[in-house]
Design an enzyme around this catalytic site. Structure first.
Site, PDB file in Angstrom:
ATOM      1  N   HIS A  17       0.866  -1.185   0.000  1.00 54.42           N
ATOM      2  CA  HIS A  17       0.000   0.000   0.000  1.00 54.42           C
ATOM      3  C   HIS A  17       0.899   1.231   0.000  1.00 54.42           C
ATOM      4  O   HIS A  17       1.764   1.373   0.884  1.00 54.42           O
ATOM      5  CB  HIS A  17      -0.873   0.017   1.261  1.00 54.42           C
ATOM      6  N   ASN A  71       0.692   4.489   0.801  1.00 55.88           N
ATOM      7  CA  ASN A  71       0.858   5.349   1.986  1.00 55.88           C
ATOM      8  C   ASN A  71       1.332   4.596   3.227  1.00 55.88           C
ATOM      9  O   ASN A  71       1.785   5.210   4.186  1.00 55.88           O
ATOM     10  CB  ASN A  71      -0.432   6.123   2.279  1.00 55.88           C
ATOM     11  N   HIS A 109      -2.220  10.114   6.008  1.00 51.25           N
ATOM     12  CA  HIS A 109      -3.021  10.780   4.967  1.00 51.25           C
ATOM     13  C   HIS A 109      -3.027  12.297   5.140  1.00 51.25           C
ATOM     14  O   HIS A 109      -3.092  13.036   4.166  1.00 51.25           O
ATOM     15  CB  HIS A 109      -4.453  10.231   4.949  1.00 51.25           C
ATOM     16  N   SER A 144      -2.945   1.771  -4.221  1.00 50.62           N
ATOM     17  CA  SER A 144      -3.284   2.939  -3.425  1.00 50.62           C
ATOM     18  C   SER A 144      -4.731   3.356  -3.669  1.00 50.62           C
ATOM     19  O   SER A 144      -5.265   3.131  -4.754  1.00 50.62           O
ATOM     20  CB  SER A 144      -2.333   4.096  -3.747  1.00 50.62           C
ATOM     21  N   PRO A 176      -7.404   6.048  -4.377  1.00 46.78           N
ATOM     22  CA  PRO A 176      -7.512   7.429  -4.862  1.00 46.78           C
ATOM     23  C   PRO A 176      -8.292   8.281  -3.852  1.00 46.78           C
ATOM     24  O   PRO A 176      -9.322   7.848  -3.340  1.00 46.78           O
ATOM     25  CB  PRO A 176      -8.301   7.285  -6.174  1.00 46.78           C
ATOM     26  N   ARG A 177      -7.735   9.451  -3.558  1.00 45.20           N
ATOM     27  CA  ARG A 177      -8.344  10.339  -2.555  1.00 45.20           C
ATOM     28  C   ARG A 177      -8.531  11.711  -3.161  1.00 45.20           C
ATOM     29  O   ARG A 177      -7.711  12.154  -3.950  1.00 45.20           O
ATOM     30  CB  ARG A 177      -7.368  10.485  -1.381  1.00 45.20           C
ATOM     31  N   GLY A 231      -8.805  -1.891   3.207  1.00 43.41           N
ATOM     32  CA  GLY A 231      -9.447  -1.076   4.229  1.00 43.41           C
ATOM     33  C   GLY A 231      -9.754  -1.903   5.459  1.00 43.41           C
ATOM     34  O   GLY A 231      -9.583  -3.121   5.457  1.00 43.41           O
ATOM     35  N   GLU A 258      -8.950 -11.424   6.690  1.00 42.80           N
ATOM     36  CA  GLU A 258      -7.811 -10.849   7.428  1.00 42.80           C
ATOM     37  C   GLU A 258      -8.087 -10.923   8.929  1.00 42.80           C
ATOM     38  O   GLU A 258      -7.174 -10.927   9.745  1.00 42.80           O
ATOM     39  CB  GLU A 258      -7.601  -9.392   6.980  1.00 42.80           C
TER      40      GLU A 258
HETATM   41  C1  6MZ Z   1      -6.414  -3.670   4.993  1.00 43.64           C
HETATM   42  C2  6MZ Z   1      -4.937  -1.981   4.562  1.00 43.64           C
HETATM   43  C3  6MZ Z   1      -3.953  -2.587   5.382  1.00 43.64           C
HETATM   44  O1  6MZ Z   1      -4.271   3.299  -0.093  1.00 43.64           O
HETATM   45  O2  6MZ Z   1      -3.683   5.353   1.148  1.00 43.64           O
HETATM   46  N1  6MZ Z   1      -4.406  -0.853   4.080  1.00 43.64           N
HETATM   47  N2  6MZ Z   1      -6.150  -2.522   4.370  1.00 43.64           N
HETATM   48  N3  6MZ Z   1      -5.539  -4.295   5.804  1.00 43.64           N
HETATM   49  C4  6MZ Z   1      -4.310  -3.794   6.041  1.00 43.64           C
HETATM   50  N4  6MZ Z   1      -3.507  -4.449   6.924  1.00 43.64           N
HETATM   51  C5  6MZ Z   1      -2.633  -3.827   7.846  1.00 43.64           C
HETATM   52  N5  6MZ Z   1      -2.851  -1.830   5.333  1.00 43.64           N
HETATM   53  C6  6MZ Z   1      -3.127  -0.774   4.530  1.00 43.64           C
HETATM   54  O3  6MZ Z   1      -2.568   3.184   1.748  1.00 43.64           O
HETATM   55  C7  6MZ Z   1      -3.150   3.091   3.018  1.00 43.64           C
HETATM   56  C8  6MZ Z   1      -4.460   2.328   2.949  1.00 43.64           C
HETATM   57  O4  6MZ Z   1      -4.215   0.967   2.587  1.00 43.64           O
HETATM   58  C9  6MZ Z   1      -5.145   0.106   3.227  1.00 43.64           C
HETATM   59  C10 6MZ Z   1      -6.060   0.982   4.060  1.00 43.64           C
HETATM   60  O5  6MZ Z   1      -7.221   1.298   3.297  1.00 43.64           O
HETATM   61  C11 6MZ Z   1      -5.201   2.229   4.279  1.00 43.64           C
HETATM   62  O6  6MZ Z   1      -5.961   3.385   4.544  1.00 43.64           O
HETATM   63  P1  6MZ Z   1      -3.158   4.079   0.554  1.00 43.64           P
HETATM   64  O7  6MZ Z   1      -1.977   4.296  -0.332  1.00 43.64           O
END
Ligand code: 6MZ
Length: 348
Positions: free
Chosen positions: A20, A22, A67, A99, A101-102, A174, A204
């Site tokens: 991910h 961020n 964020h 990622s 989109p925001r 998420g 998960e």
């Molecule tokens: C589920 C996760 C996560 O999208 O803003 N994210 N979703 N399980 C996890 N396990 C720990 N880790 C990250 O990166 C951050 C977003 O990725 C998802 C969540 O939606 C988080 O807000 P981006 O780049």
């Protein structure tokens, strides 16, 4: 960590399929972001889990802080380029970044510009000859429900056409305790029908059996985590059978699961369950920034925890190529790279 092993796992060519954006921001990049936005009063300790464990809920609080720090095109471009270069420096030859989109009213950021900026970062790294191939998965945050999911899929479809194949698919992620997959099925089906690959977070947390049954009927092309699929941890044989029948690879993130407390310790990680059965598994980082890890470290941890020899680790990293959403030609090229590097490593 042992220096020799450290060098071995850094040099081992690797594929990262679950990162991910961020969550992957390093301490160094975080410092630059904090300097850009001193008024937010964010401390580095608020953006990463250096030691100890947190609840999954606490992990999701960390993303909210990040964020706030990453809210403009300029930030996204820097973060994405830094993350890509860090993965390359760790020996990752192929990366699928994902990622969500925001849009940010403060900075005028739109969801489309968000995706375009990540794509721009990928292109700039290619032009700068960073030694890595990168593709992008557009993420759907399950919390945001049916309409946003559908809107995101339409954006992803447009971007897939506009980027000459750099956008390869859709991620569903998420907070797993929020929302239900059934509401997102129409969007996921549409994405699949338009040729997008699906990488879905499944089971998960415990108690998602019903949702997983439903989503596995799609079926997805890859599964993120799948921690509670098998009967020993409250999943079911029927879930396992579906995963095995369709040979759906699992993206496994050891440190993330241990630090986020969905797995009690490394040795109890479900890597063992699936690896022993010869099922395709891919070691990934999830959020290398938040969980303070690197892909080379995750490989090293898997090897030391489960007693795997270097040859087995070469095989594991090479087999990951077939689990990518890369086009066939690129897969072949990557396999050649692996063969060359392995020959070179044996000569040394
Ligand atoms: C589920 C996760 C996560 O999208 O803003 N994210 N979703 N399980 C996890 N396990 C720990 N880790 C990250 O990166 C951050 C977003 O990725 C998802 C969540 O939606 C988080 O807000 P981006 O780049």
């Amino acid at each position: 960590m042992d220096c020799e092993a450290d060098a071995f796992y850094r040099q081992l060519p690797k594929v990262e399929l679950h990162a991910h954006l961020n969550g992957s921001v390093s301490v160094q990049t975080m410092e630059k972001l904090i300097c850009r936005k001193p008024d937010l009063n964010i401390e580095p300790s608020m953006t990463a889990i250096h030691s100890g464990r947190r609840t999954l809920d606490q992990c999701f609080q960390v993303f909210k802080v990040i964020h706030q720090l990453v809210d403009s095109e300029e930030d996204i471009l820097m973060v994405a380029k830094d993350v890509i270069k860090e993965f390359a420096a760790d020996g990752v030859k192929y990366l699928e970044l994902r990622s969500t989109p925001r849009e940010e009213t403060n900075t005028g950021l739109t969801k489309r510009r968000y995706v375009e900026t990540v794509i721009e970062a990928i292109r700039q790294c290619k032009n700068e000859e960073v030694d890595i191939d990168v593709r992008f998965l557009v993420a759907v945050d399950r919390r945001n429900g049916t309409d946003v999911a559908m809107e995101t899929v339409k954006l992803a479809e447009d971007m897939m056409l506009a980027t000459d194949g750099l956008v390869v698919g859709l991620d569903l992620s998420g907070d797993p305790t929020v929302g239900h997959g059934r509401d997102l099925l129409p969007a996921l089906e549409r994405a699949k029908n338009s040729g997008m690959k699906l990488a879905l977070h499944l089971s998960e947390v415990p108690s998602q059996c019903e949702e997983s049954e439903l989503l596995l009927n799609l079926p997805p092309h890859r599964i993120g985590h799948g921690t509670f699929l098998h009967p020993e941890v409250g999943g079911s044989q029927s879930l396992v059978d579906k995963v095995v029948k369709n040979s759906i690879p699992l993206e496994l993130c050891l440190t993330s699961n241990v630090k986020g407390q969905t797995v009690p310790c490394y040795s109890k990680h479900h890597f063992q369950y699936w690896y022993q059965r010869g099922h395709p598994v891919v070691i990934c980082t999830d959020d290398k920034g938040v969980f303070c890890t690197e892909l080379s470290q995750e490989y090293q941890l898997a090897a030391s925890t489960f007693g795997l020899a270097p040859e087995a680790m070469w095989r594991l990293s090479q087999q990951a190529i077939d689990c990518t959403f890369a086009p066939e030609g690129l897969k072949q090229q990557l396999k050649q790279t692996w063969t060359q590097l392995q020959r070179q490593a044996l000569r040394e």
